[in-house]
Design an enzyme around this catalytic site. Structure first.
Site, mmCIF file in Angstrom:
data_model
loop_
_atom_site.group_PDB
_atom_site.id
_atom_site.type_symbol
_atom_site.label_atom_id
_atom_site.label_comp_id
_atom_site.label_asym_id
_atom_site.label_seq_id
_atom_site.Cartn_x
_atom_site.Cartn_y
_atom_site.Cartn_z
ATOM 1 N N ASP A 1 0.864 -1.178 0.000
ATOM 2 C CA ASP A 1 0.000 0.000 0.000
ATOM 3 C C ASP A 1 0.906 1.236 0.000
ATOM 4 O OD1 ASP A 1 -2.107 1.762 0.040
ATOM 5 O OD2 ASP A 1 -3.224 0.676 1.566
HETATM 6 C C1 BGC Z 1 -5.093 3.207 0.085
HETATM 7 C C2 BGC Z 1 -5.215 2.176 -1.005
HETATM 8 C C3 BGC Z 1 -5.037 2.821 -2.351
HETATM 9 C C4 BGC Z 1 -3.724 3.550 -2.388
HETATM 10 C C5 BGC Z 1 -3.439 4.193 -3.729
HETATM 11 C C6 BGC Z 1 -3.872 4.081 -0.087
HETATM 12 O O1 BGC Z 1 -3.877 5.139 0.803
HETATM 13 O O2 BGC Z 1 -5.066 2.554 1.337
HETATM 14 O O3 BGC Z 1 -6.467 1.541 -0.916
HETATM 15 O O4 BGC Z 1 -5.112 1.851 -3.344
HETATM 16 O O5 BGC Z 1 -3.743 4.555 -1.395
HETATM 17 O O6 BGC Z 1 -4.286 5.228 -4.005
#
Ligand code: BGC
Length: 768
Positions: free
Chosen positions: A289
């Protein structure tokens, strides 16, 4: 352990293993032989730095906290395998030109983004689509989303989110399929298929199943907070939809942010290697993530950047999202002998293989001249309206308050969500996300009612003040929306007076209430589940006028609607219904669509009831027993509306539940049959649901577990007989004593009906 019991378990295990019950390494070949060959050949040409480049996903957006400079130079050096947060197709192509023309080996970039529920055509939020209890809804929506995204230059979809959520305080409950592993698994499979098709291919995209794993169980429902989930709960509940997605061919996984049993998920070797790769046989790549590899230091798990890079990579994270920790530290870790280069090779290969199978080497660029036409396809909008109608849940309908008559001439539409374009689509809208300028033209409920009733009807709006938040969430930070200050007592009195006047002057009131889109999603957890702002006061004012009223809820989580459930005759949960959402709501309100959605969550009475879920194990003092019982003294522990619940304008009868082999061997499969009849004069959809319970064994089993469902259309008076299998897939569970999947000899309850309180019952005996 009792030796007799132990040998019995082992016997069952052996039997079950012989019957193929214990799942292992079953993913079909993810990559084509050509992709594998080409990736191997390319790898031989690559320097260590170029290999590490493929493991780096850089931010395409220059923003404080994300990246301070454009990634151009790094791309030219072969230092970027993927880019995220860039949705401008010209910019995407510009960056791709650098990769393909200027980098030594011309390896294309794979562009990733959160295409959660549509691109320009925004479908209902995932919790809504799960409420359809129709996996084809997800498959159809995500197929369109995939085609749109690919046309616009994106190939790596940060979706589906398959986190089980048992606590509505957690803001991200909106992004998943709710609380149940069986329903969640079905929705996960459908989404993988919708995005990727049967195999990775040059017309589709690759999913990134997230957030692996246990993210939805954060303490207190606070986003990002620690998670403590014992292995049996992970195996039996939280991992189930992930495994289903993996078995369906998911090409990538996203490792979660938080500590999982004190080891951050993005540095968790057991999770990312032992379970995902060794047990399940996953062949794709794991993306962290955002910043999660760098955050291993913040978690006080890694000493510094180099340690974080080492811990992330060796745990099993192939690609580092946005933190540049791999880019800055991996080469040193290899030189220091902490990581062997063949291990780096192994981590690079699936990324290259994915790019080959997606056809990126042959077609690296988006055709800019075709993007607008692709994103504006009318069939997407028609589908959106239909799927939104299938996703709504009718919670209450006393005395047939719904459907409404189209002959109505004076309607008052009340509430801050009634005409809010920025809320009806929910969060994670690609074009709306990074500032205004979205091109989707959403239809609000007010507009939908006007469209339905035509120009002769008088449809008035009293929206009231926009509810405010004490702390901004992620969406406010991104869109720059400023929280509105709460109204003063004078302003409140003024709004209430306006509500009363509008209601008194109307034949019918439609209240559209709930949460702003920014009130849920990431970094948007809540301690209370009330209708925010003065919405409930507005509703009370309407009810006090004595005018007929229906409540339409927009939101991404169940809310505390105890007052409304007692005083408002009809309540429709529309969730965030998407671009054509207002038309879809009007279709249901005026009877052009008969609602058939069911709750994918147990609806709590109040926040203090959370976490609340139907498939809990049994206490020795069940709530219904006399004397000391497991309940709160001030409120029922039962949900306001149970999991699986939802009304229809039709009525159905379930009868003649039969188990074809009432007694069967552990390795056998029986059929459960049930008749469903539409007992009304209106055609409608029923969702048949099958629940089981194992009465005893070597572990306590949940009081009920969903093990089959089907949404069917029935004409008035029509009966259909439905058949569901019950075999090792449905009866097995992960045993905390033996740490194995088992089917045990025991007695089972089987129920069939319209929700998780179904009473139509049969027995099943499983023998050894
Ligand atoms: C979120 C993810 C997301 C990623 C990219 C993160 O803060 O937890 O779900 O895919 O950002 O945008």
């Amino acid at each position: 352990m009792n030796p007799i019991k132990c040998s019995a378990i082992i016997a069952v295990l052996l039997t079950a293993a012989a019957a193929g019950c214990i799942s292992a390494n079953a993913q079909a070949q993810l990559f084509s032989p050509e992709a594998k060959q080409k990736a191997q050949a390319l790898l031989k040409e690559m320097t260590l730095e170029e290999k590490i480049g493929q493991l780096n996903e850089s931010s395409g957006l220059v923003m404080p906290g994300l990246a301070t400079e454009k990634p151009d130079d790094l791309i030219a050096k072969g230092g970027v395998g993927s880019i995220l947060w860039q949705m401008n197709v010209q910019e995407i192509n510009r960056l791709q030109h650098i990769a393909v023309e200027k980098s030594r080996l011309h390896i294309p970039i794979i562009f990733g983004f959160d295409v959660i529920h549509g691109y320009r055509t925004v479908f209902p939020v995932p919790l809504a689509m799960a409420s359809s209890w129709d996996p084809s809804v997800e498959e159809q929506a995500q197929h369109i989303a995939s085609q749109d995204a690919r046309a616009a230059g994106l190939q790596l979809m940060f979706t589906p989110m398959v986190d089980i959520a048992r606590d509505a305080r957690w803001g991200r409950i909106v992004e998943g399929a709710g609380e149940d592993p069986y329903l969640g698994a079905a929705m996960a499979r459908a989404q993988v298929k919708g995005f990727q098709g049967e195999h990775l291919n040059s017309d589709g995209t690759v999913v990134c199943v997230k957030h692996f794993a246990g993210y939805g169980a954060s303490e207190g429902g606070r986003d990002y907070d620690s998670v403590y989930v014992p292995e049996e709960l992970l195996e039996n509940v939280y991992l189930v939809p992930f495994h289903a997605a993996e078995q369906a061919g998911a090409g990538s996984f996203m490792s979660a942010y938080m500590d999982l049993n004190e080891i951050p998920a993005s540095g968790n070797h057991w999770l990312l290697t032992d379970v995902l790769r060794k047990d399940w046989g996953f062949q794709g790549f794991v993306l962290s993530d955002a910043f999660a590899v760098g955050s291993l230091v913040t978690h006080h798990y890694a000493k510094d950047g180099e340690d974080a890079a080492y811990k992330g990579l060796s745990a099993g994270v192939n690609m580092d999202m946005a933190s540049l920790t791999y880019a800055h530290n991996l080469a040193q870790a290899v030189k220091d002998g902490k990581i062997a280069e063949p291990y780096i090779d192994q981590m690079v290969l699936p990324i290259l293989e994915t790019k080959y199978d997606l056809g990126l080497f042959e077609h690296p660029y988006a055709d800019e001249s075709k993007v607008e036409a692709a994103l504006s396809r009318p069939e997407g909008l028609e589908l959106e309206r239909r799927l939104a109608g299938r996703s709504m849940v009718l919670l209450k309908n006393d005395n047939h308050a719904l459907p409404l008559q189209k002959s109505l001439r004076k309607v008052a539409v009340i509430g801050p969500l009634a005409d809010s374009k920025r809320d009806v689509e929910g969060g994670w809208t690609v074009e709306g996300l990074f500032g205004p300028g979205g091109k989707s033209h959403p239809i609000t409920v007010l507009a939908g009612i006007k469209n339905k009733l035509g120009p002769d009807a008088q449809v008035t709006l009293v929206d009231g003040p926009r509810p405010s938040k004490v702390y901004p969430g992620m969406l406010d930070t991104i869109t720059g929306e400023k929280p509105t200050p709460p109204p003063t007592p004078e302003e409140i009195a003024d709004w209430i007076a306006k509500v009363k006047t509008a209601a008194n002057d109307a034949d019918m009131v439609v209240a559209v209430m709930g949460e702003l889109a920014s009130m849920n999603g990431e970094a948007a957890s809540r301690a209370s589940l009330d209708l925010p702002g003065i919405q409930e006061q507005m509703l009370e004012a309407v009810v006090a006028t004595g005018k007929p009223v229906v409540l339409v809820l927009e939101g991404g989580r169940p809310l505390d609607i105890r007052w409304a459930s007692e005083h408002v005759p009809a309540i429709l949960e529309a969730w965030y219904p998407g671009t054509k959402g207002g038309d879809a709501v009007a279709d249901v309100l005026f009877g052009d669509v008969n609602p058939g959605g069911k709750l994918p969550v147990s609806w709590p009475r109040t926040a203090g009831s959370e976490p609340l879920y139907y498939n809990h194990t049994r206490t020795h003092e069940p709530e219904d027993a006399p004397g000391f019982t497991s309940r709160y003294w001030d409120i029922s522990s039962k949900p306001l509306y149970p999991f699986g619940y939802g009304l229809s304008y039709s009525t159905f009868k379930f009868a003649n539940l039969q188990v074809s082999k009432p007694s069967m061997h552990v390795a056998d499969t029986t059929e459960v049959k049930v008749n469903v009849t539409n007992t009304s004069s209106v055609a409608g959809d029923a969702v048949a649901q099958i629940y089981i319970h194992q009465r005893y064994g070597s572990a306590s089993r949940p009081v009920r577990q969903l093990k089959g469902f089907e949404r069917i259309a029935l004409q008035p008076g029509e009966t259909k007989t439905l058949t569901f299998p019950l075999g090792k897939e449905e009866l097995k569970y992960w045993n905390p004593q033996t740490k194995q999947w088992v089917v045990e000899p025991s007695e089972f309850d089987v129920w069939a009906g319209e929700d998780s309180t179904a009473s139509l019952h049969a027995d099943l005996i499983v023998t050894q």
